[in-house]
Design a protein around this motif. Structure first.
Motif, PDB file in Angstrom:
ATOM      1  N   ASP A 137       0.999  -1.291   0.007  1.00 59.77           N
ATOM      2  CA  ASP A 137       0.034   0.126  -0.002  1.00 59.77           C
ATOM      3  C   ASP A 137       0.871   1.420   0.015  1.00 59.77           C
ATOM      4  O   ASP A 137       0.441   2.214  -0.270  1.00 59.77           O
ATOM      5  N   SER A 138       2.116   1.057   0.221  1.00 61.25           N
ATOM      6  CA  SER A 138       3.008   2.386   0.482  1.00 61.25           C
ATOM      7  C   SER A 138       3.205   2.862  -0.863  1.00 61.25           C
ATOM      8  O   SER A 138       3.331   4.114  -1.059  1.00 61.25           O
ATOM      9  N   ASP A 139       3.657   2.185  -1.803  1.00 61.41           N
ATOM     10  CA  ASP A 139       4.181   2.324  -3.260  1.00 61.41           C
ATOM     11  C   ASP A 139       3.246   2.039  -4.267  1.00 61.41           C
ATOM     12  O   ASP A 139       3.523   2.175  -5.695  1.00 61.41           O
ATOM     13  N   HIS A 140       2.341   1.018  -4.072  1.00 59.62           N
ATOM     14  CA  HIS A 140       1.451   0.494  -5.047  1.00 59.62           C
ATOM     15  C   HIS A 140       1.972  -0.336  -6.031  1.00 59.62           C
ATOM     16  O   HIS A 140       1.569  -0.506  -6.942  1.00 59.62           O
ATOM     17  N   THR A 141       3.185  -0.871  -5.594  1.00 64.62           N
ATOM     18  CA  THR A 141       3.620  -1.645  -6.619  1.00 64.62           C
ATOM     19  C   THR A 141       3.364  -3.429  -6.022  1.00 64.62           C
ATOM     20  O   THR A 141       3.359  -3.604  -4.877  1.00 64.62           O
ATOM     21  N   GLY A 142       3.499  -4.313  -7.083  1.00 66.61           N
ATOM     22  CA  GLY A 142       2.985  -5.539  -6.354  1.00 66.61           C
ATOM     23  C   GLY A 142       3.298  -6.628  -7.527  1.00 66.61           C
ATOM     24  O   GLY A 142       3.828  -6.390  -8.518  1.00 66.61           O
ATOM     25  N   ILE A 143       2.640  -7.867  -7.298  1.00 69.89           N
ATOM     26  CA  ILE A 143       2.806  -9.051  -8.318  1.00 69.89           C
ATOM     27  C   ILE A 143       1.371  -9.539  -8.512  1.00 69.89           C
ATOM     28  O   ILE A 143       0.541  -9.351  -7.673  1.00 69.89           O
ATOM     29  N   MET A 144       1.183 -10.412  -9.671  1.00 69.86           N
ATOM     30  CA  MET A 144       0.001 -11.264  -9.760  1.00 69.86           C
ATOM     31  C   MET A 144       0.489 -12.418  -9.944  1.00 69.86           C
ATOM     32  O   MET A 144       1.799 -12.920 -10.270  1.00 69.86           O
ATOM     33  N   ILE A 145      -0.090 -13.618  -9.201  1.00 69.11           N
ATOM     34  CA  ILE A 145       0.097 -15.004  -9.113  1.00 69.11           C
ATOM     35  C   ILE A 145      -1.044 -15.917  -9.735  1.00 69.11           C
ATOM     36  O   ILE A 145      -2.213 -15.489  -9.599  1.00 69.11           O
TER      37      ILE A 145
ATOM     38  N   ILE B 161      -6.984  -2.900 -10.510  1.00 66.82           N
ATOM     39  CA  ILE B 161      -5.579  -2.442 -10.496  1.00 66.82           C
ATOM     40  C   ILE B 161      -5.766  -1.125 -10.902  1.00 66.82           C
ATOM     41  O   ILE B 161      -4.825  -0.290 -10.317  1.00 66.82           O
ATOM     42  N   GLN B 162      -6.712  -0.480 -11.461  1.00 62.17           N
ATOM     43  CA  GLN B 162      -6.888   0.769 -11.908  1.00 62.17           C
ATOM     44  C   GLN B 162      -7.193   1.709 -10.460  1.00 62.17           C
ATOM     45  O   GLN B 162      -6.675   2.801 -10.230  1.00 62.17           O
ATOM     46  N   GLN B 163      -8.110   1.170  -9.912  1.00 62.75           N
ATOM     47  CA  GLN B 163      -8.466   1.946  -8.842  1.00 62.75           C
ATOM     48  C   GLN B 163      -7.750   1.723  -7.583  1.00 62.75           C
ATOM     49  O   GLN B 163      -7.741   2.837  -6.882  1.00 62.75           O
ATOM     50  N   GLU B 164      -6.914   0.825  -7.506  1.00 65.59           N
ATOM     51  CA  GLU B 164      -5.867   0.820  -6.237  1.00 65.59           C
ATOM     52  C   GLU B 164      -4.330   1.274  -6.887  1.00 65.59           C
ATOM     53  O   GLU B 164      -3.683   1.366  -6.173  1.00 65.59           O
ATOM     54  N   GLN B 165      -4.550   1.616  -8.199  1.00 66.86           N
ATOM     55  CA  GLN B 165      -3.362   2.303  -8.947  1.00 66.86           C
ATOM     56  C   GLN B 165      -2.137   1.585  -8.677  1.00 66.86           C
ATOM     57  O   GLN B 165      -0.989   1.698  -8.163  1.00 66.86           O
ATOM     58  N   ILE B 166      -2.345   0.007  -8.905  1.00 68.01           N
ATOM     59  CA  ILE B 166      -1.287  -0.943  -8.517  1.00 68.01           C
ATOM     60  C   ILE B 166      -0.477  -1.162  -9.778  1.00 68.01           C
ATOM     61  O   ILE B 166      -0.842  -1.249 -10.824  1.00 68.01           O
ATOM     62  N   GLN B 167       0.851  -0.946  -9.531  1.00 64.15           N
ATOM     63  CA  GLN B 167       1.658  -1.441 -10.845  1.00 64.15           C
ATOM     64  C   GLN B 167       2.176  -2.978 -10.622  1.00 64.15           C
ATOM     65  O   GLN B 167       3.064  -3.205  -9.618  1.00 64.15           O
ATOM     66  N   ILE B 168       1.818  -3.649 -11.325  1.00 60.14           N
ATOM     67  CA  ILE B 168       2.020  -5.252 -11.137  1.00 60.14           C
ATOM     68  C   ILE B 168       3.652  -5.370 -12.004  1.00 60.14           C
ATOM     69  O   ILE B 168       3.808  -5.028 -13.074  1.00 60.14           O
TER      70      ILE B 168
ATOM     71  N   LYS C 269       2.389  -5.282 -18.562  1.00 60.85           N
ATOM     72  CA  LYS C 269       3.511  -5.569 -19.141  1.00 60.85           C
ATOM     73  C   LYS C 269       4.708  -6.210 -18.583  1.00 60.85           C
ATOM     74  O   LYS C 269       5.824  -5.617 -18.332  1.00 60.85           O
ATOM     75  N   ALA C 270       4.285  -7.006 -17.295  1.00 55.46           N
ATOM     76  CA  ALA C 270       5.139  -7.289 -16.419  1.00 55.46           C
ATOM     77  C   ALA C 270       5.751  -8.920 -16.788  1.00 55.46           C
ATOM     78  O   ALA C 270       5.480  -9.361 -17.564  1.00 55.46           O
TER      79      ALA C 270
END
Length: 207
Positions: free
Chosen positions: A22-30, A43-50, A74-75
């Motif tokens: 939640d601090s920098d909105h970066t993450g992964i998808m499994i 992804i858009q709403q939470e502004q997640i960068q996968i 693009k991950a």
């Protein structure tokens, strides 16, 4: 703070997870076993960068949405080298068994086990090779979270009657998982989450 969203999706309602900080909105998808407008909206709403797409194994019900996931995020895609062929072989990824003939783009990173996959300051995943369901099955472990794919389920283990499956190997893999702290939360490839403690006490394959 780490956040997790689960999506039951695809031909066999497999669990796809998005895990992010939640601090920098970066993450992964499994295991993108399918794709939906809901995933894109979240992804858009939470502004997640996968940043990375981690595959626990190469079966179709866990990778059916891989092409869409790659196109959208693009991950880079991670898979164990022993399951790499699943991405190009409908027989290995068992889509043929479901009446389809599906192939997928190759992965960017081929794992061997014991790697560290760093996402950000809060999220680093350890890779544990857990063959049995498939030769290249892996679990991804970070902090007290364990994503087990089809190796370990609530009260059960994965099937071993698919090509490359091995009952003795999956039992050995599950025994490895039982060495982790009992408060570790297990997020499986199908069904509800559990804990190492619960599985030690209740899973007949652990006894």
């Amino acid at each position: 703070m780490i956040k997790i969203k689960r999506y039951m999706i695809g031909p066999l309602m497999a669990n796809c997870y998005i895990v992010w900080s939640d601090s920098d909105h970066t993450g992964i998808m499994i295991d993108p076993g399918g794709w939906s407008d809901t995933i894109e909206k979240d992804i858009q709403q939470e502004q997640i960068q996968i940043k990375k797409i981690l595959l626990t194994h190469g079966h179709y019900d866990h990778i059916a949405g891989l092409s869409e996931a790659v196109n959208y995020t693009k991950a880079k895609v991670y898979i164990h080298e022993q399951d790499a062929e699943c991405l190009s072989s409908p027989g290995r990824n068992i889509s043929l068994m479901l009446g389809q003939s599906k192939v997928f783009p190759p992965a960017n990173v081929y794992l061997q086990g014991k790697e560290k996959i760093e996402v950000n300051a809060e999220l680093t995943f350890s890779v544990l090779h857990t063959p049995g369901h498939t030769p290249g099955g892996v679990c991804y472990i970070s902090n007290n979270m364990m994503f087990t794919g089809d190796t370990l389920f609530l009260g059960s283990v994965g099937r071993t009657d698919f090509p490359g499956g091995s009952y003795s190997e999956i039992i050995q893999s599950v025994k490895q998982l039982m060495e982790y702290p009992e408060d570790t939360v297990v997020y499986p490839g199908h069904g509800e989450k559990t804990t190492i403690h619960f599985e030690k006490m209740n899973n007949p394959y652990v006894q």
